[in-house]
Scaffold this motif. Structure first.
Motif, short mmCIF file in Angstrom:
data_model
loop_
_atom_site.label_atom_id
_atom_site.label_comp_id
_atom_site.label_asym_id
_atom_site.label_seq_id
_atom_site.Cartn_x
_atom_site.Cartn_y
_atom_site.Cartn_z
N LEU A 460 -26.86 -2.35 -35.51
CA LEU A 460 -26.14 -3.08 -36.54
C LEU A 460 -26.38 -4.58 -36.41
O LEU A 460 -26.70 -5.25 -37.39
CB LEU A 460 -24.64 -2.76 -36.42
CG LEU A 460 -23.73 -3.26 -37.52
CD1 LEU A 460 -22.83 -2.13 -37.99
CD2 LEU A 460 -22.86 -4.42 -37.05
N GLU A 461 -26.25 -5.06 -35.18
CA GLU A 461 -26.49 -6.49 -34.93
C GLU A 461 -27.88 -6.89 -35.38
O GLU A 461 -28.08 -7.90 -36.06
CB GLU A 461 -26.34 -6.80 -33.43
CG GLU A 461 -24.91 -6.78 -32.92
CD GLU A 461 -24.06 -7.91 -33.48
OE1 GLU A 461 -24.65 -8.91 -33.96
OE2 GLU A 461 -22.81 -7.80 -33.45
N ARG A 463 -29.86 -5.40 -37.47
CA ARG A 463 -30.05 -5.30 -38.92
C ARG A 463 -29.51 -6.56 -39.61
O ARG A 463 -30.16 -7.16 -40.47
CB ARG A 463 -29.33 -4.05 -39.44
CG ARG A 463 -29.58 -3.68 -40.89
CD ARG A 463 -29.43 -2.18 -41.08
NE ARG A 463 -28.21 -1.66 -40.46
CZ ARG A 463 -27.02 -1.68 -41.07
NH1 ARG A 463 -26.89 -2.17 -42.28
NH2 ARG A 463 -25.96 -1.20 -40.45
N TYR A 464 -28.29 -6.95 -39.19
CA TYR A 464 -27.70 -8.12 -39.83
C TYR A 464 -28.38 -9.41 -39.45
O TYR A 464 -28.48 -10.34 -40.25
CB TYR A 464 -26.19 -8.18 -39.57
CG TYR A 464 -25.46 -7.33 -40.58
CD1 TYR A 464 -25.21 -7.85 -41.87
CD2 TYR A 464 -25.10 -6.02 -40.31
CE1 TYR A 464 -24.60 -7.06 -42.83
CE2 TYR A 464 -24.51 -5.23 -41.26
CZ TYR A 464 -24.24 -5.75 -42.53
OH TYR A 464 -23.66 -4.98 -43.46
N LEU A 480 -22.66 -11.41 -46.54
CA LEU A 480 -23.19 -10.60 -45.46
C LEU A 480 -22.22 -10.54 -44.29
O LEU A 480 -22.03 -9.51 -43.65
CB LEU A 480 -24.53 -11.18 -44.97
CG LEU A 480 -25.75 -10.78 -45.81
CD1 LEU A 480 -26.96 -11.60 -45.35
CD2 LEU A 480 -26.04 -9.30 -45.70
N GLU A 481 -21.62 -11.71 -44.03
CA GLU A 481 -20.65 -11.82 -42.94
C GLU A 481 -19.54 -10.80 -43.12
O GLU A 481 -19.20 -10.04 -42.21
CB GLU A 481 -20.08 -13.23 -42.93
CG GLU A 481 -19.42 -13.63 -41.61
CD GLU A 481 -20.44 -14.07 -40.58
OE1 GLU A 481 -20.50 -13.39 -39.52
OE2 GLU A 481 -21.18 -15.06 -40.82
N GLN A 483 -19.57 -8.16 -45.03
CA GLN A 483 -20.13 -6.82 -45.01
C GLN A 483 -20.29 -6.32 -43.59
O GLN A 483 -19.95 -5.17 -43.26
CB GLN A 483 -21.52 -6.87 -45.67
CG GLN A 483 -21.90 -5.58 -46.38
CD GLN A 483 -23.23 -5.80 -47.10
OE1 GLN A 483 -23.38 -6.79 -47.81
NE2 GLN A 483 -24.16 -4.90 -46.91
N LYS A 484 -20.76 -7.22 -42.74
CA LYS A 484 -20.99 -6.87 -41.36
C LYS A 484 -19.68 -6.54 -40.66
O LYS A 484 -19.58 -5.52 -39.93
CB LYS A 484 -21.70 -8.03 -40.63
CG LYS A 484 -22.03 -7.71 -39.20
CD LYS A 484 -22.63 -8.93 -38.47
CE LYS A 484 -22.76 -8.64 -37.00
NZ LYS A 484 -23.12 -9.85 -36.26
N GLU A 487 -18.54 -3.14 -41.61
CA GLU A 487 -19.28 -2.07 -40.97
C GLU A 487 -18.90 -1.93 -39.52
O GLU A 487 -18.83 -0.81 -38.97
CB GLU A 487 -20.79 -2.33 -41.09
CG GLU A 487 -21.33 -1.84 -42.42
CD GLU A 487 -22.84 -1.67 -42.41
OE1 GLU A 487 -23.34 -1.06 -41.43
OE2 GLU A 487 -23.50 -2.17 -43.33
N GLN A 488 -18.65 -3.09 -38.92
CA GLN A 488 -18.27 -3.04 -37.50
C GLN A 488 -16.94 -2.31 -37.33
O GLN A 488 -16.81 -1.47 -36.45
CB GLN A 488 -18.16 -4.46 -36.93
CG GLN A 488 -19.46 -4.89 -36.29
CD GLN A 488 -19.47 -6.35 -35.91
OE1 GLN A 488 -18.72 -7.14 -36.50
NE2 GLN A 488 -20.31 -6.70 -34.97
#
Lengths: 692, 378
Positions: A460-461, A463-464, A480-481, A483-484, A487-488
């Motif tokens: 994940l890290e 990818r972002y 994006l922030e 979104q991340k 997901e986290q």
């Protein structure tokens, strides 16, 4: 004037003569009178060598006093390189002479052996043990071309029965550096030339068998050639071991296993491995223990050929059932899922912990258990109680019993019977196996889960990080922030769920365990001892193989008595019910009826068959099963208990069961297999051939 | 020569000499016991050399040595010729090319005989210069005269024999009345130069005209274990000899009982290291007894030299005396670890035909001068 001068000069010269000679005398006095002791010690060190004399190793006997391992005097070819000026020529000559008998010996091999011993060259380097008489004659005739070469007579181990009980006996071979280091740290005297027990009884009782080396104090000359013997200390033979192994039963077990494997491997090429243990239930004596492919201790006498090395220790990566190493004693060094042979444990747990009555029909088997994951049954058994369920090996009934007993009940009983724990038998390398517990599950799965999620988090890290790099506007980054972060949170939530699920004991774990699947993994010896403990009514004995140690003069040094490890904390009625249930297995309708139907009525057998998923990666779960079988007899006053596994035997009753049958026939005098086995060795050899 | 002169022969000298010889035969038997199946083989050779030496000596005693002075240039020439021949035709044995074979005769070492020939030559050379050896310029010809054979022997290379030459040259020059101050200064300078060269060599790898193993052999006696092989290399002989002698103690282990000798730990024990056999088997008693005998022998040579008929005779005897002294000191010294190993035999004791023959001939020469000595009143 000249004369006076001459006289003076000659006087000075005379004084110089005296002075020089006095210097010599003073120095002599220092060396000979004051340092005399130091130099005397040095002179002694120069000329006196201690040479070890090999003691004969203690002998090993079977229960009926048949010799399993003894010593014979053999010719040993040795070479003392010290003082040999034309060594390369001599070595070349040795190789030429040996070629006819030992083509594998070459110059490099000999030089290697010499190099290994370079700091103890006054001890002859052993080139070959057990050379034929013809070669001895040839060497003697060629003496003058072979300086430094001698033929000695020394005791060498031999095993008159070849591979019979090979795994129990183990083998001896040249000591390696680790062993040498360990031995010397324990104060045992070994040299680089020593042989040492590497497995089995030979290893376990090394200290008893070894004996005490004798010594020769030899005076040698500057070339290290012995001049004369000063003192000789006779070696003391090692102590003799008397085993509990009954050679007839051992022979029958090995022969029967070999027969089964020979038959089975026709259909199933992976069926190459089988093992069994026969215990005397009241004492824990091991009457027979076999493992195939066979180990022949005779193979380890000399240099091991590449072919033999592969046979014993295959070099393939991971375990390859088609190339099973023969060095492993499968009865104690390999663990198997017990399959249905675990069901007596489940039954006892239900009787003991859930107050179940054996007679009650507590399950209606319709081909599968009614609780997820709905594990299939071996058939449709309708209403079953403890007896009928055991006889037909009903999965449904035993899952229900497992559910009622609960995991703690199952674990408690299994634990009481010593499953998943080393029995403490007097053999090296015994494995413990695994009795699954919630703690074990948490421990092992927590690691797996954490590893899995660590990977996901890293992904994940990553990818972002990539996305951020591509992002152009601040707005986009902001998005994006968020979104991340989302997901986290999702990932962590999933982690919590997974972690919770995977590390906690689930009901299906109990069900799996109830029928001997899942992570259960036990040695054949554990199964045998668990069977013996049922048979003897709850005395958990320590299995043992050596029952007596005697000196070479016959004096008894140690008499090993049966050892009760614990009286089980299980009600005698529970065990009695279980015996009765297992008895049903050999009755009409039982899964082992076909094996014992023609046994005389007074010899009644209790047994349990097992068909275990192998759990091996690459195996077909639907078609490939190990055949597991446990049995004891006679039911009313049990004497012996058996457990056996035939890898890829498809079913216990169709593989290991026949081994039990043969053993019981032999033991109870129903059929004398020994008299009818002509070539046990041939049969075992046949399986070896299959392996090659 | 009148036979009556023979009664003037120096009896202590003769008696001591025969004692040493007999002592030597006995020790040789023990020393060769372990290396030969025929115990009398070596002894026989040794006795043959002695007998041959005595026969030659009888002729020498009968012949008036003073006559030789006339042929001195020829004598000197013979010495150089022998040394050159051996350099060209010599066979190599134990690292030295000093051996030569002529027809059916056993191999022999001309360098041994050359010693006596050179003593004769140099004695005459010095005799003529007596009283004229005060300045360095007057000494230089002497050094050149002896320097030539010295260099020839160094070329073999036989450092041991070269040192023998050097020693008797110096002693003879002193006795001949060479200026003691200049002589001492030269010797000191020589010692310092050699020490400096060795120091430079070991510290800074300064090149020397010797093979590394030769230098090692020379310096190894200081610490024989420091030979790079823990005493199994160049230091071996020194160590084993010391162990032999040291383990002998006061009384020794008895003849034929020395373990170092009989089990061959001590190499060359019948030749170069015969003294170690004495030390091990006969102990301090035997070892000092033989030194005592040598002391008498050497002091008698001084006495004979002093009483020689002429100074030529004195110089010859002193030359021989110095030769023996150096042989004895060096050989015993290396056996007990205070001198480097040079392979110089112990006179009258070491096994070896050439050496024994030379020494018996030298005895003949000494006796020839002895019987013609001053004491004889006509």
């Amino acid at each position: 004037m000249n004369t006076i001068n001459l006289k003076k000069i000659l006087k000075v010269y005379s004084l110089i003569i005296m002075g020089l000679l006095v210097i010599l005398c003073v120095r002599l006095a220092i060396v000979q009178l004051f340092h005399n002791e130091t130099y005397q010690t040095q002179a002694k060190e120069n000329r006196i060598r201690l040479l070890a004399i090999k003691p004969p190793r203690g002998e090993i006997y079977a229960a009926n006093n048949a010799v399993l391992a003894a010593n014979q005097l053999v010719y040993t070819l040795t070479y003392s390189p010290v003082g040999v000026s034309n060594q390369p020529e001599v070595i070349n000559h040795i190789v030429t002479i040996l070629e006819k008998y030992f083509p594998e010996i070459n110059e490099e091999l000999i030089e290697e052996k010499i190099a290994e011993q370079q700091y103890r060259l006054f001890e002859p380097v052993i080139l070959m043990r057990d050379i034929p008489w013809e070669l001895v004659v040839e060497l003697e005739e060629d003496r003058q071309n072979l300086p430094g070469v001698t033929v000695n007579v020394e005791p060498l181990r031999y095993y008159p029965n070849g591979s019979l009980a090979g795994h129990v006996l183990g083998y001896i071979h040249s000591i390696n550096e680790d062993e040498l280091e360990k031995a010397s740290s324990e104060g045992l005297s070994y040299t680089l030339n020593s042989l040492i027990g590497k497995s089995g009884i030979e290893k376990q009782y090394e200290v008893d068998l070894k004996g005490q080396e004798g010594a020769r104090r030899v005076e040698v000359d500057a070339r290290n050639r012995p001049i004369r013997e000063l003192v000789t200390l006779e070696p003391r033979q090692g102590n003799n071991l008397h085993l509990t192994i009954d050679l007839d039963l051992q022979r029958v077990m090995e022969n029967s296993l070999a027969e089964q494997l020979a038959n089975l491997s026709k259909q199933h090429p992976k069926a190459k491995v089988g093992s069994g243990v026969l215990l005397e239930v009241k004492t824990g004596k091991v009457l027979a223990m076999a493992s195939l492919p066979a180990l022949n201790p005779e193979d380890w006498k000399g240099n091991i050929s590449q072919e033999l090395a592969t046979y014993y220790f295959p070099q393939s990566e991971g375990y390859n059932p088609l190339e099973p190493g023969a060095a492993t004693n499968r009865a104690i060094q390999t663990t198997y899922p017990p399959g249905s042979t675990f069901k007596p444990i489940t039954g006892m747990a239900a009787l003991e912990k859930a107050g179940v009555n054996a007679l009650d029909y507590l399950a209606n088997c319709q081909g599968k258990y009614w609780i997820a994951p709905y594990i299939r049954c071996t058939g449709v058994h309708g209403n079953v109680n403890y007896y009928s369920a055991m006889a037909v090996s009903c999965n449904t009934y035993f899952q229900e019993m497992g559910r009622r007993a609960g995991k703690d009940g199952l674990i408690f009983v299994a634990n009481e019977f010593g499953l998943g724990k080393r029995t403490g038998i007097d053999l090296p390398y015994e494995r413990g196996g695994l009795l699954p517990t919630p703690e074990w599950k948490r421990e092992i799965n927590a690691i797996l889960i954490d590893r899995k999620y660590d990977n996901l988090r890293a992904n994940l890290e990553e990818r972002y990080a990539r996305l951020f790099k591509d992002a152009t506007s601040a707005e986009e980054k902001d998005k994006l922030e968020k979104q991340k972060a989302n997901e986290q949170i999702k990932l962590e939530a999933q982690y919590q769920i997974d972690y919770q699920f995977d590390t906690t004991w689930q009901s299906f774990d109990t069900f799996n365990m109830s029928i001997g699947q899942g992570a259960n993994d036990y040695t054949v010896l554990q199964l045998a001892n668990f069977t013996a403990t049922i048979a003897n009514g709850g005395n958990y004995m320590k299995p043992y193989i050596v029952e007596k140690i005697t000196s070479h003069t016959g004096q008894i040094l140690k008499d090993i008595k049966p050892e009760l490890i614990r009286r089980l904390d299980i009600k005698p009625e529970t065990i009695a019910e279980t015996k009765r249930a297992m008895h049903g297995v050999t009755k009409p309708g039982g899964t082992a009826y076909h094996l014992f139907y023609n046994f005389p009525e007074h010899i009644e057998i209790a047994a349990k068959t097992g068909t275990a998923e192998t759990g091996r990666i690459g195996d077909n779960k639907k078609t490939e099963f190990h055949g597991v079988f446990i049995a004891f007899a006679p039911v009313d006053d049990p004497e012996i208990a058996f457990a056996g596994v035939v890898e890829y035997g498809s079913s216990g009753g169709g593989s290991a069961g026949y081994v039990a049958k043969a053993l019981f026939e032999q033991y109870f005098g129903i059929y004398d297999h020994v008299a009818n086995i002509e070539d046990v060795e041939d049969l075992t050899n046949m399986t070896i051939d299959n392996n090659e | 020569m009148e036979l009556k002169r023979l009664k003037f022969i120096d009896k202590p000298f003769i008696i001591v000499l025969f004692l040493i010889l007999i002592f030597g035969f006995v020790v040789l038997l023990s020393a060769t016991n372990a290396i030969s199946s025929n115990p009398f083989y070596y002894l026989k050779t040794q006795i043959v050399a002695v007998v041959l030496g005595i026969i030659i000596s009888i002729f020498i005693i009968r012949y008036d040595y003073t006559q030789l002075s006339r042929y001195n240039i020829f004598i000197y020439g013979t010495a150089l010729f022998l040394l050159i021949v051996v350099l060209i035709f010599g066979e190599e044995l134990r690292g030295s090319t000093g051996w030569i074979t002529i027809g059916p005769l056993p191999t022999f070492q001309p360098a041994e005989f050359t010693k006596i020939i050179l003593i004769f030559a140099f004695a005459d050379f010095l005799n003529h210069r007596r009283g004229n050896l005060d300045t360095l310029a007057e000494l230089v010809p002497c050094f050149i005269y002896m320097g030539i054979p010295f260099i020839l022997i160094m070329l073999q290379p036989d450092l041991g024999t070269a040192l023998v030459y050097l020693v008797f040259t110096i002693v003879m020059m002193y006795v001949a009345g060479a200026n003691p101050r200049i002589m001492t200064a030269l010797i000191l300078a020589g010692v310092i130069a050699v020490s400096l060269l060795l120091f430079l060599h070991f510290q800074y790898n300064f090149p020397l005209p010797l093979e590394e193993y030769q230098i090692k052999r020379l310096t190894m006696f200081v610490d024989p274990y420091d030979d790079g092989q823990g005493g199994r290399g160049a230091g071996w002989n020194t160590i084993q000899s010391l162990v032999a002698i040291g383990s002998g103690g006061f009384l020794g282990k008895g003849l034929f009982n020395g373990t170092q000798v009989q089990l061959n730990f001590l190499p060359e024990h019948h030749t170069d290291f015969i003294y170690a056999v004495i030390g091990e088997e006969l102990g301090f008693l035997g070892a000092t007894f033989i030194i005592f005998l040598f002391a008498i022998l050497l002091l008698r040579t001084v006495y004979i030299a002093y009483n020689a008929k002429d100074f030529y005779g004195t110089l010859i005897v002193i030359g021989i005396s110095a030769m023996w002294l150096f042989h004895i000191y060096e050989n015993i010294g290396m056996s007990i670890g205070i001198m480097p190993i040079t392979g110089i035999p112990l006179p009258f004791l070491s096994y070896g035909g050439s050496s024994m023959l030379t020494n018996i001939i030298a005895v003949g020469v000494v006796l020839s001068i002895n019987v013609r000595g001053k004491k004889i009143v006509f």
